[in-house]
Each structure stands twice: as C-alpha cells, then as structure tokens.
Design an enzyme around this catalytic site. Structure first.
Site, PDB file in Angstrom:
ATOM      1  N   SER A 253      -1.795   3.361  10.329  1.00 30.69           N
ATOM      2  CA  SER A 253      -2.713   2.493  11.093  1.00 30.69           C
ATOM      3  C   SER A 253      -2.039   1.147  11.331  1.00 30.69           C
ATOM      4  O   SER A 253      -1.043   0.814  10.679  1.00 30.69           O
ATOM      5  CB  SER A 253      -4.019   2.259  10.318  1.00 30.69           C
ATOM      6  OG  SER A 253      -3.788   1.368   9.230  1.00 30.69           O
TER       7      SER A 253
ATOM      8  N   TYR B  27      -3.238  -1.607  10.392  1.00 30.40           N
ATOM      9  CA  TYR B  27      -3.334  -2.303   9.102  1.00 30.40           C
ATOM     10  C   TYR B  27      -2.148  -1.929   8.214  1.00 30.40           C
ATOM     11  O   TYR B  27      -1.441  -2.794   7.692  1.00 30.40           O
ATOM     12  CB  TYR B  27      -4.654  -1.956   8.376  1.00 30.40           C
ATOM     13  CG  TYR B  27      -4.485  -2.034   6.877  1.00 30.40           C
ATOM     14  CD1 TYR B  27      -4.313  -3.265   6.250  1.00 30.40           C
ATOM     15  CD2 TYR B  27      -4.398  -0.873   6.085  1.00 30.40           C
ATOM     16  CE1 TYR B  27      -4.075  -3.343   4.880  1.00 30.40           C
ATOM     17  CE2 TYR B  27      -4.174  -0.942   4.727  1.00 30.40           C
ATOM     18  CZ  TYR B  27      -4.011  -2.182   4.130  1.00 30.40           C
ATOM     19  OH  TYR B  27      -3.756  -2.260   2.786  1.00 30.40           O
ATOM     20  N   HIS B  28      -1.938  -0.620   8.018  1.00 28.82           N
ATOM     21  CA  HIS B  28      -0.843  -0.197   7.130  1.00 28.82           C
ATOM     22  C   HIS B  28       0.504  -0.721   7.658  1.00 28.82           C
ATOM     23  O   HIS B  28       1.389  -1.078   6.883  1.00 28.82           O
ATOM     24  CB  HIS B  28      -0.804   1.332   7.003  1.00 28.82           C
ATOM     25  CG  HIS B  28      -1.937   1.918   6.203  1.00 28.82           C
ATOM     26  ND1 HIS B  28      -3.106   2.366   6.775  1.00 28.82           N
ATOM     27  CD2 HIS B  28      -2.077   2.136   4.866  1.00 28.82           C
ATOM     28  CE1 HIS B  28      -3.908   2.846   5.827  1.00 28.82           C
ATOM     29  NE2 HIS B  28      -3.317   2.712   4.661  1.00 28.82           N
TER      30      HIS B  28
ATOM     31  N   THR C  41       0.833  -1.200   0.000  1.00 29.61           N
ATOM     32  CA  THR C  41       0.000   0.000   0.000  1.00 29.61           C
ATOM     33  C   THR C  41       0.871   1.255   0.000  1.00 29.61           C
ATOM     34  O   THR C  41       1.956   1.272   0.600  1.00 29.61           O
ATOM     35  CB  THR C  41      -0.932   0.007   1.230  1.00 29.61           C
ATOM     36  OG1 THR C  41      -1.652   1.230   1.250  1.00 29.61           O
ATOM     37  CG2 THR C  41      -0.171  -0.120   2.533  1.00 29.61           C
TER      38      THR C  41
ATOM     39  N   LYS D 150       1.457  -4.148   6.473  1.00 28.60           N
ATOM     40  CA  LYS D 150       2.045  -4.164   5.124  1.00 28.60           C
ATOM     41  C   LYS D 150       3.544  -3.865   5.175  1.00 28.60           C
ATOM     42  O   LYS D 150       4.315  -4.400   4.387  1.00 28.60           O
ATOM     43  CB  LYS D 150       1.358  -3.117   4.238  1.00 28.60           C
ATOM     44  CG  LYS D 150      -0.111  -3.377   3.991  1.00 28.60           C
ATOM     45  CD  LYS D 150      -0.299  -4.546   3.053  1.00 28.60           C
ATOM     46  CE  LYS D 150      -1.695  -4.616   2.505  1.00 28.60           C
ATOM     47  NZ  LYS D 150      -1.923  -5.801   1.671  1.00 28.60           N
TER      48      LYS D 150
HETATM   49  P1  NAD Z   1     -10.984  -7.466   0.078  1.00 31.93           P
HETATM   50  O1  NAD Z   1     -11.154  -7.554   1.551  1.00 31.93           O
HETATM   51  O2  NAD Z   1     -12.162  -7.124  -0.750  1.00 31.93           O
HETATM   52  O3  NAD Z   1     -10.369  -8.850  -0.462  1.00 31.93           O
HETATM   53  C1  NAD Z   1      -9.440  -9.616   0.257  1.00 31.93           C
HETATM   54  C2  NAD Z   1      -9.827 -11.075   0.116  1.00 31.93           C
HETATM   55  O4  NAD Z   1      -8.886 -11.880   0.845  1.00 31.93           O
HETATM   56  C3  NAD Z   1     -11.206 -11.384   0.709  1.00 31.93           C
HETATM   57  O5  NAD Z   1     -12.003 -12.069  -0.234  1.00 31.93           O
HETATM   58  C4  NAD Z   1     -10.915 -12.225   1.941  1.00 31.93           C
HETATM   59  O6  NAD Z   1     -11.931 -13.175   2.198  1.00 31.93           O
HETATM   60  C5  NAD Z   1      -9.577 -12.854   1.596  1.00 31.93           C
HETATM   61  N1  NAD Z   1      -8.730 -13.178   2.779  1.00 31.93           N
HETATM   62  C6  NAD Z   1      -8.353 -12.349   3.771  1.00 31.93           C
HETATM   63  N2  NAD Z   1      -7.588 -13.015   4.666  1.00 31.93           N
HETATM   64  C7  NAD Z   1      -7.461 -14.295   4.202  1.00 31.93           C
HETATM   65  C8  NAD Z   1      -6.788 -15.453   4.679  1.00 31.93           C
HETATM   66  N3  NAD Z   1      -6.098 -15.445   5.821  1.00 31.93           N
HETATM   67  N4  NAD Z   1      -6.866 -16.586   3.950  1.00 31.93           N
HETATM   68  C9  NAD Z   1      -7.572 -16.623   2.778  1.00 31.93           C
HETATM   69  N5  NAD Z   1      -8.240 -15.555   2.287  1.00 31.93           N
HETATM   70  C10 NAD Z   1      -8.186 -14.400   2.998  1.00 31.93           C
HETATM   71  O7  NAD Z   1      -9.787  -6.437  -0.177  1.00 31.93           O
HETATM   72  P2  NAD Z   1      -9.400  -5.665  -1.526  1.00 31.93           P
HETATM   73  O8  NAD Z   1      -9.946  -4.305  -1.451  1.00 31.93           O
HETATM   74  O9  NAD Z   1      -9.686  -6.523  -2.684  1.00 31.93           O
HETATM   75  O10 NAD Z   1      -7.828  -5.565  -1.344  1.00 31.93           O
HETATM   76  C11 NAD Z   1      -6.984  -6.580  -1.840  1.00 31.93           C
HETATM   77  C12 NAD Z   1      -5.534  -6.293  -1.455  1.00 31.93           C
HETATM   78  O11 NAD Z   1      -5.116  -5.065  -2.048  1.00 31.93           O
HETATM   79  C13 NAD Z   1      -5.306  -6.166   0.039  1.00 31.93           C
HETATM   80  O12 NAD Z   1      -4.088  -6.769   0.378  1.00 31.93           O
HETATM   81  C14 NAD Z   1      -5.237  -4.677   0.257  1.00 31.93           C
HETATM   82  O13 NAD Z   1      -4.430  -4.364   1.372  1.00 31.93           O
HETATM   83  C15 NAD Z   1      -4.629  -4.185  -1.041  1.00 31.93           C
HETATM   84  N6  NAD Z   1      -5.038  -2.815  -1.383  1.00 31.93           N
HETATM   85  C16 NAD Z   1      -6.360  -2.501  -1.518  1.00 31.93           C
HETATM   86  C17 NAD Z   1      -6.727  -1.194  -1.837  1.00 31.93           C
HETATM   87  C18 NAD Z   1      -8.168  -0.763  -1.979  1.00 31.93           C
HETATM   88  O14 NAD Z   1      -8.428   0.437  -2.151  1.00 31.93           O
HETATM   89  N7  NAD Z   1      -9.137  -1.685  -1.938  1.00 31.93           N
HETATM   90  C19 NAD Z   1      -5.729  -0.236  -2.017  1.00 31.93           C
HETATM   91  C20 NAD Z   1      -4.397  -0.591  -1.860  1.00 31.93           C
HETATM   92  C21 NAD Z   1      -4.057  -1.886  -1.535  1.00 31.93           C
HETATM   93  N1  USQ Z   2     -11.630   9.950   4.227  1.00 30.54           N
HETATM   94  C1  USQ Z   2     -12.506  11.008   4.283  1.00 30.54           C
HETATM   95  N2  USQ Z   2     -13.840  10.723   4.268  1.00 30.54           N
HETATM   96  C2  USQ Z   2     -14.329   9.462   4.176  1.00 30.54           C
HETATM   97  C3  USQ Z   2     -13.419   8.390   4.092  1.00 30.54           C
HETATM   98  C4  USQ Z   2     -12.075   8.663   4.130  1.00 30.54           C
HETATM   99  O1  USQ Z   2     -12.109  12.162   4.353  1.00 30.54           O
HETATM  100  O2  USQ Z   2     -15.546   9.302   4.167  1.00 30.54           O
HETATM  101  C5  USQ Z   2     -10.175  10.213   4.248  1.00 30.54           C
HETATM  102  C6  USQ Z   2      -9.412   9.496   5.350  1.00 30.54           C
HETATM  103  O3  USQ Z   2      -9.429  10.216   6.571  1.00 30.54           O
HETATM  104  C7  USQ Z   2      -8.034   9.378   4.723  1.00 30.54           C
HETATM  105  C8  USQ Z   2      -8.338   9.235   3.233  1.00 30.54           C
HETATM  106  O4  USQ Z   2      -9.652   9.719   3.040  1.00 30.54           O
HETATM  107  O5  USQ Z   2      -7.332  10.560   4.902  1.00 30.54           O
HETATM  108  C9  USQ Z   2      -8.248   7.818   2.727  1.00 30.54           C
HETATM  109  O6  USQ Z   2      -9.110   6.983   3.494  1.00 30.54           O
HETATM  110  P1  USQ Z   2      -9.815   5.711   2.839  1.00 30.54           P
HETATM  111  O7  USQ Z   2     -10.710   5.095   3.850  1.00 30.54           O
HETATM  112  O8  USQ Z   2     -10.368   6.063   1.521  1.00 30.54           O
HETATM  113  O9  USQ Z   2      -8.554   4.761   2.525  1.00 30.54           O
HETATM  114  P2  USQ Z   2      -7.447   4.143   3.488  1.00 30.54           P
HETATM  115  O10 USQ Z   2      -7.886   4.032   4.885  1.00 30.54           O
HETATM  116  O11 USQ Z   2      -6.177   4.881   3.224  1.00 30.54           O
HETATM  117  O12 USQ Z   2      -7.332   2.649   2.933  1.00 30.54           O
HETATM  118  C10 USQ Z   2      -7.599   2.294   1.574  1.00 30.54           C
HETATM  119  C11 USQ Z   2      -7.780   0.779   1.527  1.00 30.54           C
HETATM  120  C12 USQ Z   2      -6.464   0.114   1.959  1.00 30.54           C
HETATM  121  C13 USQ Z   2      -5.327   0.635   1.104  1.00 30.54           C
HETATM  122  C14 USQ Z   2      -5.250   2.157   1.131  1.00 30.54           C
HETATM  123  C15 USQ Z   2      -4.267   2.698   0.116  1.00 30.54           C
HETATM  124  O13 USQ Z   2      -8.843   0.380   2.395  1.00 30.54           O
HETATM  125  O14 USQ Z   2      -6.581  -1.294   1.814  1.00 30.54           O
HETATM  126  O15 USQ Z   2      -4.113   0.098   1.573  1.00 30.54           O
HETATM  127  O16 USQ Z   2      -6.532   2.695   0.754  1.00 30.54           O
HETATM  128  S1  USQ Z   2      -3.382   4.104   0.724  1.00 30.54           S
HETATM  129  O17 USQ Z   2      -4.346   5.077   1.196  1.00 30.54           O
HETATM  130  O18 USQ Z   2      -2.603   4.594  -0.383  1.00 30.54           O
HETATM  131  O19 USQ Z   2      -2.568   3.634   1.803  1.00 30.54           O
END
Ligand code: NAD
Ligand code: USQ
Length: 382
Positions: free
Chosen positions: A179, A181-182, A144, A185
C-alpha cells in the site's frame, strides 16, 4: 534513560510511555493528536472510551508521582521539532508518529499524498534534529513487516546476502510493499540508512508485525489510562477487529480466501521490544533492522480461533469470506526470521485463548459503542 516518544498518544505509543515510565526511564511525549481527528473524519471511535491526553498524564502523575512532559505539535514543523530536542535532550527517540493505516492511505490521491508527506517529512525532520542537537542519540523507528511484502523466499531481518556473477555483497532486503502507507515506511528506511551512513547516526528500524490485544498492566490501572481499541474498516486490524465483530453478532470478515499470512505481536511484547532496543543501542553509523513479531498466522486461522473461543463463551459467531478490497496474494509462501529481539531477551506472550477471551470481554463491556455500519472495509485498492 531520557526517552522521547513520538506518537505517544497512540495505540502503541501510550502503553509504551507507561511501560518505560514504570521501568524508571524519564519519558516525554510528542504528539499532534491527529489520530483523534481521523476518527472524527471517519465518523468512528475506539471501542474503549479514551481520556484526553492531559487527563491521561494527570492520572498517571496522581497514581505514581511521575510527571510526563507533553509537547503538542507536528513533526512536519521543524521549528517545533528543534525546540523539543533542544529542551528535552533525549538519549533515545522512539518514533511511532506516522499515519499507519494502509486503507486510509488508499482512500484517494489526497490521502496517499498526505500519508507519504506526513511520514517521510516527519522522519526526515527527526533525522535532522538528531544530527543537529543530539548526534549520539539512538533512533528507535517503527517500520513494518509489510515493507518486505510476501516474497517466495525466506524473509531475513533487514539485509540479504547476495551472490551475483561470482561476487558477494550484503544489501538491504528487497521490498515489495502492499500500500502507499507501507511504501512510506520503505522510503523512511532508505532515508534512515542514508543518514546513518553519511552522518554516523545510530538507528534501529523495527519492522513490526500486526499488533493485537489492547491491554497492558499499566493501562488497566485506571479507566482514564485505557488504551484505544480500533475496530472500523479503516483503522481496525485483523485479530482485534474479529473480536469486535464476534461480540456484535457480525460475521467475521475474512478477505477472500484468508490465506494471507502475516507476523503478529501482542501489545505487551511491543512495549518490551521498544525498551530492549533502547537499552541496547545501535553503533554509530549503523542501521539495525529487527523483525518485531512473535508468531505467524493466516487471517483465516485467526478468524477460526476467535470463532471457537467466542462460541465457547456462548456467542453465535459466523464467518464470511467477503470480496477482498485489497490487491494482495491470498495464498503464498511466508517464512520470516525473528530471532534478534529474542536474542536480546524478549520472552514472548504467544497468542492464547485467554488473550482472545480478554479482548472479547473488553469489547462486550462497551458493545453499545460499536457501530456495525463501521465494520465493512470499503476502501478499494483498484
Ligand atoms: P496510532 O495512529 O494509534 O498512533 C500514532 C500517533 O502518532 C497518533 O497518536 C498520532 O496522533 C501521532 N502522529 C501522527 N502523525 C504525527 C505528526 N506528523 N506529528 C505528531 N504526531 C503525529 O498508530 P499505532 O498503531 O500506535 O502505530 C504506531 C507506529 O507503529 C506507526 O508508525 C505504525 O506504522 C507502526 N506499526 C503499527 C502496527 C499496528 O498494528 N498498530 C504494526 C506495525 C507497525
Ligand atoms: N484482513 C481481513 N479481514 C479484516 C481485516 C484485514 O482479512 O477484517 C486482512 C487484510 O486483507 C490483510 C491482513 O488481514 O491481508 C492484514 O490487514 P490488517 O488491516 O490487519 O493490517 P495491515 O493493513 O497489514 O496493517 C497493520 C497496521 C500497520 C502495520 C501492519 C503490519 O495497521 O500500521 O504496519 O499491520 S504488517 O501487516 O506486518 O505490515
């Protein structure tokens, strides 16, 4: 190529599976379907109704004749992971399977611990399985952009050349994630870097920005293939959430000043980046890092865009600067490099009014499934 997609039932994973299958690759899915459980835990659901995974796969097979094997299991279970690798023998492993919500990881101690154990142990098991069963296979791992935080200098793609006391070296770019979560990663990245260095594995760490849009050509072929559309205060992310709020007549929830600037990418480009990374593998012993986003926006700019497009469509949309539940900078420098995927051939879908219109229409078509009580982001960082 034989490509194993971990997390292939998720928001990024499912459209990637269909894209790779369409491009002629042999694809299998690993997923324990826990994302669907988190919706139940939080009392919410995708705006679009999503079919069960077996129905998704059967629909795809009926339309195309392509079978997609599905392994139902948890990456934390090494016996399960071993069985999958022995059986499928992937050339490339695309790893999406993690708990990906920052707010979910900040709910309480148990959710922070779960997030880090799930993500870090799952990835360690994948690294060991590659080493044991398919040592030449290439790991394409979703990281991320949040790993870097918001430093007051330019963000490079993974590494930084440093001069210190007259000596020079290239080091992993400093991390300051926002966070637990982050942080998971960041820990993954270090483990992958170490495994490449000591065992000679090949890996690409894709530091992806926030993904918007839900629509891809493949997912739109049949309602049973639709992608999920998250909007709630825990899993909903910036642009998609604003569109859901706009069609519900709910004031767009800009956190604080809204100057938070991030990298964004259209889901249609996510799936293409994954294929580009898989087709161009890293060298043995190398952990490449690509910043996978196409444009930078502040959340206030995005809210203003959605407001304008929605108003042009006749919706009465207001915006509110709600108290920020997170601890983060609301005004800051942000300049992140993102040329390596372009160099591999990515032609980005930049954000257009049309994409926002499609998202608004998609949400409006299922307005009855949106519960406005799910909009507030109630998880606080402090
Ligand atoms: P998502 O939650 O929709 O999909 C993740 C999938 O992984 C789910 O279907 C879940 O059931 C499965 N999973 C989780 N833990 C597991 C485990 N231990 N074993 C088997 N399956 C498991 O998430 P997404 O939005 O598709 O994100 C996918 C990846 O991309 C993540 O690693 C996330 O951190 C990364 N990412 C997402 C975004 C975003 O904006 N959605 C942005 C940047 C990075
Ligand atoms: N935000 C708002 N209003 C909202 C929702 C979010 O202002 O209603 C703000 C948050 O405070 C933050 C930014 O928007 O400053 C991004 O928040 P987000 O919830 O859109 O995204 P984030 O928490 O950063 O996480 C998402 C995905 C995560 C991925 C990440 C990429 O859930 O899996 O890793 O985006 S990044 O942001 O580049 O780290």
């Amino acid at each position: 190529m034989r490509i194993l997609v971990l997390g292939g039932d998720g928001f990024c994973g499912w459209p990637t599976v269909l894209h790779l299958a369409t491009r002629g690759h042999t694809v299998a899915i690993v997923d324990n379907l826990i994302r669907r459980q988190w919706d139940i835990e939080l009392g919410t659901h995708s705006i679009t109704p999503i079919a069960p995974i077996t129905e998704r796969i059967a629909t795809w097979q009926a339309l195309t004749g392509q079978a997609i094997p599905f392994y139902d299991g948890d990456l934390q279970d090494y016996d399960f992971v071993s069985k999958v690798f022995r059986e499928f023998q992937p050339e490339s492993i695309v790893h999406f399977a993690e708990q990906r919500s920052a707010p979910y990881s900040m709910i309480d101690r148990a959710h922070a611990v779960f997030t880090q154990v799930n993500n870090i142990v799952g990835t360690l098991n994948v690294l060991y399985a590659i080493r044991e069963f398919t040592p030449d296979a290439h790991l394409v791992k979703l990281g991320t952009m949040g790993e870097y935080g918001t430093p007051n200098i330019d963000i490079e793609e993974g590494y930084l050349e440093i001069e210190h006391n007259g000596r020079r070296d290239v080091m992993i770019y400093p991390k300051n994630p926002p966070s637990f979560y982050h942080l998971s990663k960041v820990h993954d990245s270090h483990n992958i870097f170490f495994a490449c260095r000591i065992w000679g594995l090949r890996a690409t760490d894709l530091n992806q920005g926030i993904v918007y849009n839900v629509v891809t050509d493949e997912c739109e072929r049949d309602a049973r293939l639709w992608n999920r559309y998250d909007y709630d205060g825990v899993f909903g992310t910036a642009l998609n959430r604003f569109c859901a709020e706009a069609v519900s007549g709910y004031p767009l929830t800009v956190h604080g000043k809204g100057g938070q600037t991030r990298g964004f990418i259209d889901i249609r480009d996510t799936v293409r980046c994954i294929e580009l990374a898989a087709l161009n593998p890293a060298e043995p012993g190398e952990m490449r890092v690509y910043n996978q986003f196409t444009e930078q926006w502040s959340v206030l700019q995005l809210a203003e865009l959605v407001q304008r497009v929605a108003r042009e469509m006749g919706m009465a949309v207001e915006m509110s600067h709600v108290e920020n539940p997170r601890v983060e900078r609301e005004e800051h420098y942000y300049q992140a490099k993102h040329t390596k995927l372009i160099d591999l051939g990515l032609e980005p879908h930049l954000l257009t009014d049309e994409t926002i219109r499609v998202l608004l229409e998609k949400a409006a078509a299922h307005r009855d499934r949106i519960n406005t009580a799910d909009f507030p982001a109630l998880v606080r960082w402090k």
